[in-house]
Design a protein around this motif. Structure first.
Motif, PDB file in Angstrom:
ATOM      1  N   VAL A 239       0.977  -1.138   0.030  1.00 60.57           N
ATOM      2  CA  VAL A 239       0.086  -0.079   0.041  1.00 60.57           C
ATOM      3  C   VAL A 239       1.049   1.257   0.339  1.00 60.57           C
ATOM      4  O   VAL A 239       1.999   1.280   0.620  1.00 60.57           O
ATOM      5  CB  VAL A 239      -0.965   0.007   1.213  1.00 60.57           C
ATOM      6  N   SER A 240       0.274   2.421  -0.520  1.00 59.10           N
ATOM      7  CA  SER A 240       1.007   3.642  -0.583  1.00 59.10           C
ATOM      8  C   SER A 240       0.052   4.890  -0.159  1.00 59.10           C
ATOM      9  O   SER A 240      -1.129   4.470  -0.886  1.00 59.10           O
ATOM     10  CB  SER A 240       1.806   3.690  -1.714  1.00 59.10           C
ATOM     11  N   PRO A 241       0.260   5.699   0.315  1.00 62.52           N
ATOM     12  CA  PRO A 241       1.454   5.875   1.364  1.00 62.52           C
ATOM     13  C   PRO A 241       1.522   5.273   2.456  1.00 62.52           C
ATOM     14  O   PRO A 241       0.331   4.683   2.696  1.00 62.52           O
ATOM     15  CB  PRO A 241       1.205   7.307   1.731  1.00 62.52           C
ATOM     16  N   GLU A 242       2.498   5.248   3.239  1.00 64.00           N
ATOM     17  CA  GLU A 242       2.480   4.503   4.550  1.00 64.00           C
ATOM     18  C   GLU A 242       1.995   5.117   5.520  1.00 64.00           C
ATOM     19  O   GLU A 242       1.209   4.663   6.355  1.00 64.00           O
ATOM     20  CB  GLU A 242       4.264   4.166   4.669  1.00 64.00           C
ATOM     21  N   ALA A 282       7.554  -0.297  -4.080  1.00 65.71           N
ATOM     22  CA  ALA A 282       6.317   0.031  -3.838  1.00 65.71           C
ATOM     23  C   ALA A 282       6.051   1.703  -4.462  1.00 65.71           C
ATOM     24  O   ALA A 282       6.863   2.252  -4.271  1.00 65.71           O
ATOM     25  CB  ALA A 282       5.815  -0.255  -2.555  1.00 65.71           C
ATOM     26  N   PRO A 283       4.952   1.809  -4.836  1.00 64.15           N
ATOM     27  CA  PRO A 283       4.626   3.269  -5.436  1.00 64.15           C
ATOM     28  C   PRO A 283       4.792   4.235  -4.145  1.00 64.15           C
ATOM     29  O   PRO A 283       4.454   3.979  -3.199  1.00 64.15           O
ATOM     30  CB  PRO A 283       3.163   3.225  -5.816  1.00 64.15           C
ATOM     31  N   VAL A 284       5.213   5.426  -4.514  1.00 68.99           N
ATOM     32  CA  VAL A 284       5.670   6.554  -3.478  1.00 68.99           C
ATOM     33  C   VAL A 284       4.698   7.565  -3.934  1.00 68.99           C
ATOM     34  O   VAL A 284       4.536   7.980  -5.071  1.00 68.99           O
ATOM     35  CB  VAL A 284       6.781   6.872  -3.536  1.00 68.99           C
ATOM     36  N   ASP A 395      -0.601  -2.171   5.200  1.00 70.33           N
ATOM     37  CA  ASP A 395      -1.379  -1.273   6.127  1.00 70.33           C
ATOM     38  C   ASP A 395      -0.866   0.367   6.170  1.00 70.33           C
ATOM     39  O   ASP A 395       0.313   0.518   5.877  1.00 70.33           O
ATOM     40  CB  ASP A 395      -0.937  -1.724   7.691  1.00 70.33           C
ATOM     41  N   THR A 396      -1.842   0.928   5.950  1.00 70.71           N
ATOM     42  CA  THR A 396      -1.577   2.578   6.095  1.00 70.71           C
ATOM     43  C   THR A 396      -2.076   2.962   7.247  1.00 70.71           C
ATOM     44  O   THR A 396      -3.277   2.735   7.807  1.00 70.71           O
ATOM     45  CB  THR A 396      -2.199   3.286   4.780  1.00 70.71           C
ATOM     46  N   THR A 397      -1.231   3.957   8.008  1.00 69.71           N
ATOM     47  CA  THR A 397      -1.756   4.774   8.970  1.00 69.71           C
ATOM     48  C   THR A 397      -2.199   6.185   8.236  1.00 69.71           C
ATOM     49  O   THR A 397      -1.771   6.711   7.782  1.00 69.71           O
ATOM     50  CB  THR A 397      -0.257   4.897   9.854  1.00 69.71           C
ATOM     51  N   LEU A 398      -3.445   6.248   9.094  1.00 73.57           N
ATOM     52  CA  LEU A 398      -3.905   7.538   8.767  1.00 73.57           C
ATOM     53  C   LEU A 398      -4.172   8.353  10.293  1.00 73.57           C
ATOM     54  O   LEU A 398      -4.766   7.864  11.155  1.00 73.57           O
ATOM     55  CB  LEU A 398      -5.477   7.537   8.244  1.00 73.57           C
ATOM     56  N   LYS A 399      -3.468   9.564  10.140  1.00 77.65           N
ATOM     57  CA  LYS A 399      -3.321  10.350  11.399  1.00 77.65           C
ATOM     58  C   LYS A 399      -4.277  11.456  11.317  1.00 77.65           C
ATOM     59  O   LYS A 399      -3.980  12.221  10.401  1.00 77.65           O
ATOM     60  CB  LYS A 399      -1.743  10.490  11.773  1.00 77.65           C
ATOM     61  N   VAL A 400      -5.167  11.739  12.080  1.00 79.75           N
ATOM     62  CA  VAL A 400      -6.018  12.879  12.212  1.00 79.75           C
ATOM     63  C   VAL A 400      -5.278  13.757  13.345  1.00 79.75           C
ATOM     64  O   VAL A 400      -5.132  13.288  14.575  1.00 79.75           O
ATOM     65  CB  VAL A 400      -7.511  12.485  12.835  1.00 79.75           C
ATOM     66  N   ILE A 401      -4.729  15.068  12.845  1.00 76.48           N
ATOM     67  CA  ILE A 401      -4.019  15.881  13.479  1.00 76.48           C
ATOM     68  C   ILE A 401      -4.595  17.141  13.512  1.00 76.48           C
ATOM     69  O   ILE A 401      -5.402  17.626  12.574  1.00 76.48           O
ATOM     70  CB  ILE A 401      -2.678  16.183  12.760  1.00 76.48           C
ATOM     71  N   ASP A 402      -4.611  17.573  14.869  1.00 80.35           N
ATOM     72  CA  ASP A 402      -5.148  19.228  15.155  1.00 80.35           C
ATOM     73  C   ASP A 402      -4.163  19.873  14.652  1.00 80.35           C
ATOM     74  O   ASP A 402      -3.354  20.672  15.348  1.00 80.35           O
ATOM     75  CB  ASP A 402      -5.455  19.261  16.595  1.00 80.35           C
ATOM     76  N   VAL A 403      -4.153  20.457  13.276  1.00 81.57           N
ATOM     77  CA  VAL A 403      -3.369  21.392  12.708  1.00 81.57           C
ATOM     78  C   VAL A 403      -4.313  22.182  11.579  1.00 81.57           C
ATOM     79  O   VAL A 403      -5.252  21.834  11.020  1.00 81.57           O
ATOM     80  CB  VAL A 403      -2.373  20.708  11.856  1.00 81.57           C
ATOM     81  N   ARG A 404      -4.112  23.483  11.820  1.00 82.32           N
ATOM     82  CA  ARG A 404      -4.781  24.483  10.924  1.00 82.32           C
ATOM     83  C   ARG A 404      -3.768  25.030   9.888  1.00 82.32           C
ATOM     84  O   ARG A 404      -2.602  25.359  10.147  1.00 82.32           O
ATOM     85  CB  ARG A 404      -5.559  25.573  11.784  1.00 82.32           C
TER      86      ARG A 404
END
Length: 619
Positions: A239-242, A282-284, A395-404
């Motif tokens: 998978v991509s992105p990591e 793997a594709p980047v 496996d891909t990690t998705l991070k929800v970040i408090d950033v504006r």
């Protein structure tokens, strides 16, 4: 001349092994002596074969196999000795079924199949049709062979290291049945040839046991290469992105509240969390094109599937996402027409509207013939080592970040030696354009809200050094330039707005306390408040090649205290700002380029603030 004494030594060793069980010894001594005698027996057998000029090869027609597949194994016995050699038995270990092996004269010539990868075509040593009756002995200067078709067991274990590392952990774990101390597990696929040699007092059986190998062509310099049989899953999945970043505000109807921690102060971070590539490359994820993309909260996940089965195959690809998240399309069929074929499919993943700040995982799963596959492997192979496979979960990690971030931002990027900062900027919802040599020479730079130079760009880009005055003119007229770390090529000329030199200063402890020197500077307030939490969970280091000697018009924004005994004391130059005309020029020795690909929250918040400096005045 050496054959007779070698056979006598072999016989004596076997007699001693038989007597060992009758001797009065403690178990530890018996085990130690038995181990040494087994080693000596193998040495005598190998020496006897060498003395008689006997050579045995076992060459499979494929080096990468899947459970349940068949492969031909060509067993070749060459007798270059002075006398005829009697062949008692040839048997195979690790395969399903006995596999009849009837020797016939070998009249073909060896050849190398084409290609740099272990061949999937049949035939390792070309053999002409049998030119005589079945053989039980091999005469002087004769070569015999057999080529049975053998089956890889359906329960065959995937060939991979017995040692494993979890993310960025500083230690490895081992399988419970690991052959500890060996670099890899021994292969389970062997051939055993038993010969009878006449010896004083009776004949001696000499056994040659060797792993089945695949022979193929390397590059023009390495020539012939060999590998033991490597068992792989029918489908390799990558998978991509990591790691993908989703700003929390993009999935809410209203922006989430700002962090409550106060800006400034010293902070010591927590230990970095573990993270989690494959078959070939793997594709980047590439920087986005100028055309509008999906809604800001959506993220594209690419799944690459490689067919390692020996024929055509059908499969279905799905993403296993957290509950409430949306995956479009729900699944995608993938049809392969041949072995070693690769296909990439794309999905759009949208977080649930209730998704909170945190880390989530999306797993790719391939289904075929009632089986599922969710791992892929990376090929490790160099001229000086044999091929090996390293596996990772799809496996891909998705991070929800408090950033504006401000809306409608366009960032120009001058790529240096290569980094993953442009995709990180794009994931903040900003448009990224790569700045070319023509752009630097005469393009309209004023269209960019900020321009970022990549890692060591002044070392790699002649066009940047030649047209640096255009970058400074952009800053003077109100632009923002973010210059990531450079080495000493930066000191060859005056590339900053005022005199300054890059130094050797660095801070290698990723937990080193960071002191914010001006808590009211927009770098730490707008649009995100940067406090102690922003310096937590960094990986590997704080930064390197800080700005050293510099004009008083430069202003240090942070000081970092390195606890390393040989580098103690506060270090400045990691984050330096200069007002030039109506714009800002910022040197960043902090290793954002290393933090962004692993999803460090504070690095994204700091990056968003740096890119927003041009709009901070209006606020």
């Amino acid at each position: 001349a050496t054959l007779a004494p070698l056979l006598a030594g072999l016989h004596a060793t076997r007699v001693m092994r038989a007597q060992l069980r009758t001797l009065t010894l403690d178990e530890q001594a018996r085990a130690e002596i038995g181990f040494r005698l087994i080693q000596k027996e193998r040495e005598f057998q190998q020496a006897a074969l060498l003395a008689n000029g006997v050579r045995v090869e076992a060459l499979a027609d494929n080096g990468v196999v899947v459970p349940g597949q068949t492969t031909k194994v060509n067993v070749i016995i060459a007798n270059r000795g002075a006398a005829e050699v009697s062949v008692r038995q040839i048997k195979f270990d690790g395969f399903d079924g006995a596999g009849a092996c009837t020797l016939t004269p070998f009249s073909g010539a060896f050849f190398f199949p084409g290609g740099g990868r272990p061949s999937t075509s049949s035939g390792q040593a070309a053999a002409a049709a049998p030119s005589g009756p079945p053989m039980t002995s091999v005469k002087k200067d004769q070569v015999a062979h057999c080529e049975p078709t053998l089956a890889i067991p359906s329960s065959a274990r995937v060939t991979e290291p017995y040692w494993h590392r979890q993310g960025e952990a500083g230690r490895y774990t081992f399988d419970a049945d690991a052959p500890f101390g060996r670099p890899f597990r021994p292969t389970t696929f062997y051939v055993q040839a038993t010969f009878a040699f006449p010896a004083p007092g009776g004949g001696e059986e000499v056994i040659e046991g060797l792993p089945v190998e695949h022979r193929y062509e390397g590059d023009v310099l390495s020539g012939e290469k060999r590998t033991e049989l490597l068992v792989v899953p029918p489908f390799s999945v990558r998978v991509s992105p990591e790691i993908a970043i989703v700003p929390a505000a993009s999935i809410r109807s209203t922006p989430s509240p700002a962090p409550s921690s106060a800006a400034g102060g010293r902070g010591r971070g927590a230990a970095p969390a573990g993270g989690g590539r494959g078959r070939g490359a793997a594709p980047v994820a590439a920087p986005p094109a100028a055309a509008p993309g999906p809604p800001p909260a959506d993220r594209e996940i690419r799944v690459t599937v490689v067919n390692d089965t020996p024929a055509a195959a059908d499969s279905v690809v799905k993403l296993d996402a957290p509950q409430g998240w949306t995956v479009t399309p729900a699944e995608q069929p993938v049809k392969f027409t041949r072995s070693d074929e690769s296909q990439t499919v794309r999905f759009q993943v949208k977080p649930a509207s209730t998704a909170m700040v945190g880390e989530y995982h999306v797993r790719a799963v391939v289904s075929s013939a009632g089986q599922t596959f969710d791992r892929g492997y990376q090929v490790i192979e160099y001229p000086h080592i044999r091929r090996a496979h390293i596996y990772d979960a799809a496996d891909t990690t998705l991070k929800v970040i408090d950033v504006r971030t401000p809306a409608n931002m366009t960032i120009g990027y001058v790529m240096g030696v290569g980094d993953q900062v442009p995709p990180a900027i794009a994931q903040l919802g900003m448009k990224v354009e790569m700045i070319t040599a023509d752009d630097l020479a005469w393009g309209n730079l004023s269209r960019f809200d900020a321009i970022v130079t990549g890692v060591r760009a002044y070392e790699r880009r002649d066009d940047l050094r030649a047209n640096n005055s255009r970058l400074l003119e952009y800053v003077f007229n109100g632009g923002t330039a973010i210059v990531q770390y450079n080495k000493f090529e930066f000191n060859d000329a005056q590339f900053g707005p005022y005199p300054a030199k890059v130094s050797m200063n660095r801070v290698t402890d990723e937990f080193a306390p960071v002191q914010i020197l001006d808590a009211h500077d927009p770098v730490f307030t707008t649009p995100n408040e940067i406090g102690d939490a922003a310096w937590k969970n960094w990986v590997q280091e704080r930064g390197l090649y800080f700005l050293g000697e510099k004009d008083s018009r430069y202003r240090d924004l942070v000081a970092i205290e390195d606890p390393f005994p040989y580098n103690k004391g506060d270090k400045t130059g990691a984050l330096v700002e200069a007002i030039y005309g109506r714009g800002r020029w910022v040197y960043v020795g902090l290793n954002l380029w290393r933090q962004l690909p692993v999803g460090t929250d504070g690095a994204y918040q700091l990056l968003a603030n740096l890119l927003s400096l041009g709009k901070a005045g209006a606020r």
